[in-house]
Design a protein around this motif. Structure first.
Motif, PDB file in Angstrom:
ATOM      1  N   GLU A  48      -1.758 -13.186   0.385  1.00 51.19           N
ATOM      2  CA  GLU A  48      -2.311 -11.837   0.502  1.00 51.19           C
ATOM      3  C   GLU A  48      -3.050 -11.641   1.826  1.00 51.19           C
ATOM      4  O   GLU A  48      -3.025 -10.555   2.396  1.00 51.19           O
ATOM      5  N   PRO A 157      -6.149  -5.160  -5.274  1.00 57.27           N
ATOM      6  CA  PRO A 157      -5.316  -5.500  -4.122  1.00 57.27           C
ATOM      7  C   PRO A 157      -6.118  -6.264  -3.066  1.00 57.27           C
ATOM      8  O   PRO A 157      -7.010  -5.702  -2.425  1.00 57.27           O
ATOM      9  N   ILE A 188      -7.311  -4.457 -16.200  1.00 56.44           N
ATOM     10  CA  ILE A 188      -6.279  -4.325 -15.167  1.00 56.44           C
ATOM     11  C   ILE A 188      -5.463  -5.607 -15.014  1.00 56.44           C
ATOM     12  O   ILE A 188      -4.458  -5.634 -14.302  1.00 56.44           O
ATOM     13  N   ALA A 191      -2.018  -7.013 -13.938  1.00 56.61           N
ATOM     14  CA  ALA A 191      -1.373  -6.180 -12.912  1.00 56.61           C
ATOM     15  C   ALA A 191      -2.438  -5.521 -12.047  1.00 56.61           C
ATOM     16  O   ALA A 191      -2.555  -4.292 -12.025  1.00 56.61           O
ATOM     17  N   ARG A 193      -2.837  -4.980  -8.939  1.00 60.65           N
ATOM     18  CA  ARG A 193      -2.460  -4.192  -7.765  1.00 60.65           C
ATOM     19  C   ARG A 193      -1.982  -2.789  -8.142  1.00 60.65           C
ATOM     20  O   ARG A 193      -1.859  -1.930  -7.280  1.00 60.65           O
ATOM     21  N   ASP A 194      -1.743  -2.582  -9.423  1.00 55.33           N
ATOM     22  CA  ASP A 194      -1.188  -1.304  -9.871  1.00 55.33           C
ATOM     23  C   ASP A 194      -2.147  -0.503 -10.735  1.00 55.33           C
ATOM     24  O   ASP A 194      -1.830   0.627 -11.117  1.00 55.33           O
ATOM     25  N   ARG A 195      -3.319  -1.051 -11.061  1.00 53.25           N
ATOM     26  CA  ARG A 195      -4.255  -0.387 -11.950  1.00 53.25           C
ATOM     27  C   ARG A 195      -5.645  -0.336 -11.313  1.00 53.25           C
ATOM     28  O   ARG A 195      -5.958  -1.159 -10.456  1.00 53.25           O
ATOM     29  N   SER A 196      -6.444   0.602 -11.748  1.00 53.25           N
ATOM     30  CA  SER A 196      -7.785   0.775 -11.188  1.00 53.25           C
ATOM     31  C   SER A 196      -8.831   0.846 -12.292  1.00 53.25           C
ATOM     32  O   SER A 196      -8.726   1.684 -13.184  1.00 53.25           O
ATOM     33  N   SER A 201      -6.458   4.826 -15.746  1.00 57.29           N
ATOM     34  CA  SER A 201      -5.452   5.640 -16.430  1.00 57.29           C
ATOM     35  C   SER A 201      -5.759   5.648 -17.918  1.00 57.29           C
ATOM     36  O   SER A 201      -6.635   4.914 -18.403  1.00 57.29           O
TER      37      SER A 201
END
Length: 229
Positions: A48, A157, A188, A191, A193-196, A201
């Motif tokens: 990363e 991320p 999260i 995953a 990198r796709d959730r906050s 959500s």
């Protein structure tokens, strides 16, 4: 009298054998070392850092992490963490029965993967993970395994570890996380990198609510005893 040199056809096998022995010895030394020393970097961190140009990471002792954060991660990822020796056989049988659609990886396995191995699904990685997990479980305490996981898992991320995650998402230290914030960070996974957690959500909100309940349940029924003093 000197022995005969090994036939040329067997020399690559001998070299491979020595290489595997050397890797096993290195793994054993690192497991012993990381029982008391914080792993300075992981393969995922290096990847990363190369991809993003930098990462956020700060080691924090588990004593300085809000206890509810530790319980939230266990509730989210491995509710029977204190009851198994590295592999949750009941979860593995259930995953097989469901055709591999359900994850069965324990926190011990995830910690070994994060510290020593690479991400992604492959049989060589799973085989190494299966070999290293019992070694880590035999040398590290359950509290230490969780401490390492909390400090090396990606929680955003390029954001590694609970201290960096708490500051990145909520502007507080890991010791000041509320139950709701802790549950959202745990929600999260896996995953990140796709959730906050900060702008969750509907799925993250729903999962966080379930994690809050689960964290309180394992506190009451004693399934947090192996990592909380």
């Amino acid at each position: 009298m000197q022995g005969r040199p090994a036939p040329r056809a067997f020399r690559p096998l001998r070299a491979l054998g020595w290489a595997l022995l050397g890797l096993a010895a290195l793994a054993f030394v690192l497991v012993l070392l990381f029982a008391v020393v914080a792993p300075p970097v992981t393969p995922t961190m290096l990847a990363e850092r190369s991809r993003l140009g930098g990462i956020r990471h700060e080691w924090v002792p588990i004593e300085d992490v809000a206890p509810v954060m530790a319980r939230a991660v266990v509730a989210a990822e491995d509710a029977n963490y204190c009851l198994h020796w590295g592999f949750d056989m009941a979860a593995i049988r259930l995953a097989i029965a469901e055709g591999g659609q359900r994850g069965a990886s324990t926190l011990s396995q995830q910690t070994v993967k994060n510290v020593f191995l690479w991400q992604g699904r492959s049989w060589p990685r799973k085989a190494l993970e299966a070999l290293l997990t019992p070694l880590a479980e035999s040398v590290w305490s359950k509290r230490r395994i969780l401490e390492v996981y909390l400090n090396v898992a990606e929680m955003g991320p390029g954001v590694f570890g609970v201290e960096a995650a708490a500051r990145h998402w909520f502007g507080v230290g890991a010791g000041d996380l509320t139950p709701a914030q802790a549950a959202r960070i745990a929600a999260i996974l896996p995953a990140p990198r796709d959730r906050s957690p900060a702008e969750p959500s509907g799925f993250v909100r729903q999962r966080a609510a379930a994690i809050m309940d689960g964290a309180e349940t394992i506190r009451r029924d004693g399934r947090a005893a192996c990592f909380q003093g």
